[in-house]
Design a protein around this motif. Structure first.
Motif, mmCIF file in Angstrom:
data_model
loop_
_atom_site.group_PDB
_atom_site.id
_atom_site.type_symbol
_atom_site.label_atom_id
_atom_site.label_comp_id
_atom_site.label_asym_id
_atom_site.label_seq_id
_atom_site.Cartn_x
_atom_site.Cartn_y
_atom_site.Cartn_z
ATOM 1 N N TYR A 1 3.366 4.068 -9.700
ATOM 2 C CA TYR A 1 3.554 2.903 -8.841
ATOM 3 C C TYR A 1 2.270 2.152 -8.539
ATOM 4 O O TYR A 1 2.311 0.948 -8.257
ATOM 5 C CB TYR A 1 4.228 3.322 -7.525
ATOM 6 C CG TYR A 1 5.626 3.851 -7.753
ATOM 7 C CD1 TYR A 1 6.661 2.999 -8.110
ATOM 8 C CD2 TYR A 1 5.897 5.205 -7.646
ATOM 9 C CE1 TYR A 1 7.933 3.487 -8.350
ATOM 10 C CE2 TYR A 1 7.167 5.712 -7.878
ATOM 11 C CZ TYR A 1 8.178 4.847 -8.230
ATOM 12 O OH TYR A 1 9.449 5.334 -8.484
ATOM 13 N N GLY A 2 1.143 2.814 -8.591
ATOM 14 C CA GLY A 2 -0.114 2.130 -8.336
ATOM 15 C C GLY A 2 -0.431 1.138 -9.439
ATOM 16 O O GLY A 2 -0.530 1.496 -10.605
ATOM 17 N N ASN A 3 -0.589 -0.135 -9.077
ATOM 18 C CA ASN A 3 -0.830 -1.190 -10.063
ATOM 19 C C ASN A 3 -1.622 -2.309 -9.382
ATOM 20 O O ASN A 3 -1.039 -3.296 -8.910
ATOM 21 C CB ASN A 3 0.495 -1.720 -10.615
ATOM 22 C CG ASN A 3 0.304 -2.663 -11.785
ATOM 23 O OD1 ASN A 3 -0.788 -3.202 -11.988
ATOM 24 N ND2 ASN A 3 1.352 -2.877 -12.554
ATOM 25 N N HIS B 1 -0.944 -6.030 -7.314
ATOM 26 C CA HIS B 1 -1.179 -5.952 -5.863
ATOM 27 C C HIS B 1 -0.410 -4.809 -5.198
ATOM 28 O O HIS B 1 0.023 -4.937 -4.046
ATOM 29 C CB HIS B 1 -0.843 -7.290 -5.201
ATOM 30 C CG HIS B 1 -1.490 -8.456 -5.887
ATOM 31 N ND1 HIS B 1 -2.859 -8.623 -5.936
ATOM 32 C CD2 HIS B 1 -0.953 -9.486 -6.604
ATOM 33 C CE1 HIS B 1 -3.141 -9.713 -6.627
ATOM 34 N NE2 HIS B 1 -2.009 -10.252 -7.050
ATOM 35 N N ILE B 2 -0.266 -3.712 -5.924
ATOM 36 C CA ILE B 2 0.264 -2.473 -5.357
ATOM 37 C C ILE B 2 -0.820 -1.411 -5.518
ATOM 38 O O ILE B 2 -1.216 -1.079 -6.637
ATOM 39 C CB ILE B 2 1.563 -2.025 -6.050
ATOM 40 C CG1 ILE B 2 2.654 -3.088 -5.869
ATOM 41 C CG2 ILE B 2 2.037 -0.682 -5.478
ATOM 42 C CD1 ILE B 2 3.943 -2.771 -6.598
ATOM 43 N N LEU C 1 0.852 -1.183 0.000
ATOM 44 C CA LEU C 1 0.000 0.000 0.000
ATOM 45 C C LEU C 1 0.890 1.235 0.000
ATOM 46 O O LEU C 1 1.839 1.320 0.783
ATOM 47 C CB LEU C 1 -0.891 0.012 1.244
ATOM 48 C CG LEU C 1 -1.755 -1.236 1.455
ATOM 49 C CD1 LEU C 1 -2.396 -1.215 2.836
ATOM 50 C CD2 LEU C 1 -2.818 -1.346 0.373
ATOM 51 N N LEU C 2 0.595 2.166 -0.874
ATOM 52 C CA LEU C 2 1.377 3.406 -0.992
ATOM 53 C C LEU C 2 0.457 4.593 -0.785
ATOM 54 O O LEU C 2 -0.555 4.735 -1.478
ATOM 55 C CB LEU C 2 2.036 3.480 -2.371
ATOM 56 C CG LEU C 2 2.773 4.774 -2.726
ATOM 57 C CD1 LEU C 2 3.929 5.037 -1.757
ATOM 58 C CD2 LEU C 2 3.284 4.726 -4.167
ATOM 59 N N GLY D 1 -9.319 5.800 -10.624
ATOM 60 C CA GLY D 1 -9.546 4.388 -10.346
ATOM 61 C C GLY D 1 -8.460 3.454 -10.818
ATOM 62 O O GLY D 1 -8.525 2.249 -10.550
ATOM 63 N N ALA D 2 -7.433 3.967 -11.490
ATOM 64 C CA ALA D 2 -6.408 3.094 -12.055
ATOM 65 C C ALA D 2 -5.320 2.696 -11.064
ATOM 66 O O ALA D 2 -4.619 1.703 -11.283
ATOM 67 C CB ALA D 2 -5.760 3.765 -13.271
ATOM 68 N N SER D 3 -5.169 3.435 -9.973
ATOM 69 C CA SER D 3 -4.026 3.188 -9.097
ATOM 70 C C SER D 3 -4.352 2.347 -7.867
ATOM 71 O O SER D 3 -3.438 1.954 -7.140
ATOM 72 C CB SER D 3 -3.396 4.515 -8.649
ATOM 73 O OG SER D 3 -4.254 5.203 -7.746
#
Length: 267
Positions: A210-212, A216-217, A143-144, A172-174
């Motif tokens: 970085y959100g993916n 699972h990030i 989680l970031l 909603g993409a991150s």
């Protein structure tokens, strides 16, 4: 360069990033700034202090030491614009009000800016990459939380007064949609505060890059109105009377984030 970042490794699958909290200046930037920029007005003031509970909570924390006036850690290294309309770049040229940041002909040189990229920007992002990789290997997910703040009134950048809590998930993409919904719910429960999801601030480079969720990030940016915890004019004083209730909301948001992760991934 002197120390370019501070980093604390926590015990939970959460990394908090503070890319705009730094106050350090290089000699070239310090000598080139216009008078009205000398007080560093566009800083995300007091963010480390506001999140001082994060280490006790168990989060990892990375914070910039250099000012965004040197190089903006929340912009891509190719300096492609992230927002339509007025914005600032990798090497800011204007203040948030649209006025020039540097005296005419006093901008840092191309070689100096290349050094800023290699010696300030890259170490910060390498730290994020390493810690997210470590968290995902240890927990199966990461989680970031990208922690920001900004003056609540900046006509050059947005109309009217900014909501207090501005959540960004790059539309909603991150991060997972259910996580975003729960964070909105936590904001809605905070009496006396306003909030919005993917309004003027949808998340900068850190959130978007970085959100993916497929890997699972899950990354979320919070742009917090500075009127919720400080004086928005010089000398930009921290207001404990405002900050304490705001910290309670921040803690609730981070606890919501962590609870969702435990439910989704089992640890």
């Amino acid at each position: 360069m002197d120390k370019v970042l501070s980093f604390h490794q926590g015990r939970l699958p959460l990394l908090i990033s503070m890319p705009h909290a730094g106050l350090g200046l290089t000699q070239a930037v310090r000598e080139g700034l216009v008078d009205q920029a000398q007080s560093l007005p566009d800083t995300d003031w007091h963010i480390p202090r506001l999140y001082d509970f994060a280490r006790e909570l168990g989060a990892s924390v990375v914070a910039a030491e250099y000012s965004r006036f040197v190089i903006d850690l929340n912009r891509p290294d190719d300096d492609k614009p992230l927002y339509a309309g007025a914005t600032t770049g990798l090497y800011p040229a204007t203040l948030f009000e649209g006025e020039p940041l540097f005296k005419h002909g006093k901008e840092p040189s191309a070689d100096e800016r290349k050094a800023y990229l290699e010696q300030i920007w890259r170490p910060y992002h390498e730290t994020i990459q390493r810690e997210l990789a470590r968290l995902r290997e240890a927990f199966g997910y990461a989680l970031l939380w990208d922690a920001h703040s900004i003056r609540s009134l900046i006509p050059h950048l947005f109309d009217g007064k900014l909501p207090d809590f501005n959540l960004g998930t790059f539309n909603g993409a991150s991060c997972d949609a259910e996580l975003a919904e729960r964070l909105q719910g936590a904001c809605a429960e905070a009496q006396g505060y306003s909030h919005v999801l993917n309004g003027r601030f949808k998340g900068g480079h850190i959130t978007r890059h970085y959100g993916n969720p497929a890997e699972h990030i899950h990354a979320v940016q919070l742009e917090l109105a500075q009127s919720t915890y400080m004086e928005e004019v010089e000398p930009f004083a921290y207001r404990e009377d405002l900050a304490q209730p705001t910290q309670a909301v921040l803690r609730a948001l981070l606890e919501t984030l962590l609870a969702w992760g435990r439910e989704r991934y089992g640890k």
